[in-house]
Design an enzyme around this catalytic site. Structure first.
Site, short mmCIF file in Angstrom:
data_model
loop_
_atom_site.label_atom_id
_atom_site.label_comp_id
_atom_site.label_asym_id
_atom_site.label_seq_id
_atom_site.Cartn_x
_atom_site.Cartn_y
_atom_site.Cartn_z
N CYS A 126 0.82 -1.22 0.00
CA CYS A 126 0.00 0.00 0.00
C CYS A 126 0.85 1.26 0.00
O CYS A 126 0.63 2.19 -0.79
CB CYS A 126 -0.95 0.00 1.18
SG CYS A 126 -0.25 -0.69 2.67
N GLN A 153 1.59 5.25 8.96
CA GLN A 153 0.68 4.25 8.45
C GLN A 153 -0.43 3.88 9.43
O GLN A 153 -0.18 3.59 10.60
CB GLN A 153 1.45 3.01 7.99
CG GLN A 153 2.43 3.34 6.87
CD GLN A 153 3.19 2.16 6.30
OE1 GLN A 153 4.34 2.28 5.94
NE2 GLN A 153 2.54 1.01 6.17
N PRO A 178 -3.36 -8.25 21.70
CA PRO A 178 -2.56 -7.14 21.15
C PRO A 178 -1.91 -7.48 19.80
O PRO A 178 -1.40 -8.57 19.60
CB PRO A 178 -1.50 -6.89 22.22
CG PRO A 178 -1.51 -8.09 23.11
CD PRO A 178 -2.85 -8.73 22.98
N LYS A 206 10.35 -2.95 1.50
CA LYS A 206 9.36 -3.08 0.41
C LYS A 206 9.33 -1.78 -0.39
O LYS A 206 9.31 -1.78 -1.62
CB LYS A 206 7.96 -3.36 0.98
CG LYS A 206 7.76 -4.76 1.50
CD LYS A 206 6.39 -4.90 2.17
CE LYS A 206 6.21 -6.25 2.84
NZ LYS A 206 4.94 -6.33 3.60
N HIS A 235 -2.90 5.88 4.87
CA HIS A 235 -1.46 6.09 5.10
C HIS A 235 -1.05 7.47 4.59
O HIS A 235 -1.53 7.93 3.54
CB HIS A 235 -0.65 5.04 4.36
CG HIS A 235 -0.77 3.64 4.88
ND1 HIS A 235 -1.41 3.31 6.05
CD2 HIS A 235 -0.31 2.47 4.37
CE1 HIS A 235 -1.35 2.01 6.25
NE2 HIS A 235 -0.68 1.45 5.24
C1 2RA Z 1 0.88 -2.27 6.69
N1 2RA Z 1 1.58 -2.05 4.37
O1 2RA Z 1 0.44 -1.11 6.61
C2 2RA Z 1 1.43 -2.98 5.47
C3 2RA Z 1 0.59 -4.15 5.10
N2 2RA Z 1 -0.73 -3.79 4.79
O2 2RA Z 1 0.89 -2.92 7.75
#
Ligand code: 2RA
Length: 331
Positions: A126, A153, A178, A206, A235
């Site tokens: 993402c 994020q 958790p 990544k 994000h």
């Molecule tokens: C996260 N991009 O935000 C990673 C997997 N979705 O945790």
């Protein structure tokens, strides 16, 4: 068209069903697939009830397309079994992204790489998707040399457990299961996925590796810091990008406005800039806080926000299927 959604009961899988419905993808028969414990559950699609089916039944049904969001190990084992029966798999896990024989696709950026031979296609991470969408036309115009990106994020990127942890912390109730090693409410965690030998997390690597592959330029230098923050809508990313050529901010704004999938939100004098609350539930990549990096030439700072469950996952996957259908790569 017969289509399977693998991981149909998860956060991203649920969003995939929503996006298929909203975009009126030509689904003639839907196969919602989930783990054995969910088989038999009922989900609703286009107002109709569908029973969750097992992986084996879905493979036997030979769908034209299978969109996966079920984790890397499931995809590694089962995507090839769908491909063997002629299904085109679009996988949201990291399992195939860096496989040199598999395409890693953001349709607005590099759909041209897709061929009729591609039976397993990787949906990028993402945080990578929103960044390369914002950079695509700028790269064409000025040639990206180096990217320094810090991400902020949403907990939805981790999944339902993380959302539950945040809500329970906020409510002051016991955190039942958790998702993180520390409290996330009123906190930020510079730790997404596992740490690697080089001190970076998998999430940060990544961004480094996927960006080069999607933009088709292994010479692009990327360094990243990925941070988990207690938000829900999407994000956010602070992107510092150095180009080979100088730029004009007016042209940058124009190029961004002309980039498919991008919405420029940049009027700080009136407190207008991209925020996760404004991205939530939408497919647009919001870009703002455009300004020259005054410490070195040919370098731009920008702020990029997108809903990580939509353009960051579900919508990008469905857009790959739409592109392949239109290009005759899916029958
Ligand atoms: C996260 N991009 O935000 C990673 C997997 N979705 O945790």
């Amino acid at each position: 068209m017969k289509i399977a959604v693998v991981g149909a009961t998860g956060l991203v899988g649920t969003e995939m069903l929503k996006v298929l419905e909203e975009r009126n993808f030509p689904v003639r028969e839907l196969l919602p697939v989930a783990s054995e414990k969910s088989v038999g559950q009922t989900i609703t699609f286009k107002g109709k009830p569908y029973q969750v089916v097992s992986m084996a039944d879905a493979i036997a049904a030979r769908p034209a397309v299978a969109i996966f969001s079920a984790g890397g190990s499931v995809s590694k084992e089962l995507a090839p079994r769908f491909a063997e029966v002629g299904t085109v798999v679009i996988d949201n896990s990291s399992a195939w992204r860096m496989d040199p024989t598999k395409k890693l696709v953001v349709p607005e950026v590099n759909a041209y790489v897709l061929t009729p031979e591609d039976k397993i296609i990787a949906n990028p991470n993402c945080s990578t998707i929103q960044m390369v969408v914002a950079l695509s036309k700028l790269h064409e115009a000025y040639q990206v040399q180096r990217i320094v990106v810090s991400t902020y994020q949403s907990v939805t990127g981790t999944g339902k457990k993380a959302v539950d942890q945040l809500m329970q912390e906020r409510a002051g109730t016991a955190v039942t299961s958790p998702a993180y090693p520390h409290p996330i409410d009123l906190n930020v965690l510079p730790h997404i996925d596992v740490f690697e030998e080089n001190g970076y997390t998998k999430e940060e690597m990544k961004l480094v590796k996927e960006t080069k592959k999607i933009m088709g330029d292994d010479g692009i230098r990327v360094t990243a810091t990925a941070v988990r923050v207690p938000t829900m809508g999407g994000h956010s990313e602070a992107v510092n990008v150095e180009f080979a050529r100088d730029f004009d901010l007016t042209d940058v704004r124009r190029l961004l406005s002309e980039t498919e999938g991008v919405e420029v939100v940049d009027d700080p004098a009136n407190n207008r800039y991209p925020m996760p609350r404004d991205a939530h539930g939408r497919d647009a990549v919001l870009v703002g806080r455009l300004r020259r990096d005054e410490t070195q030439p040919n370098t731009l700072n920008m702020w990029v926000v997108a809903d990580n469950l939509r353009k960051g996952a579900a919508t990008n996957a469905v857009q790959i299927a739409e592109y392949m259908l239109k290009a005759g790569l899916i029958k």
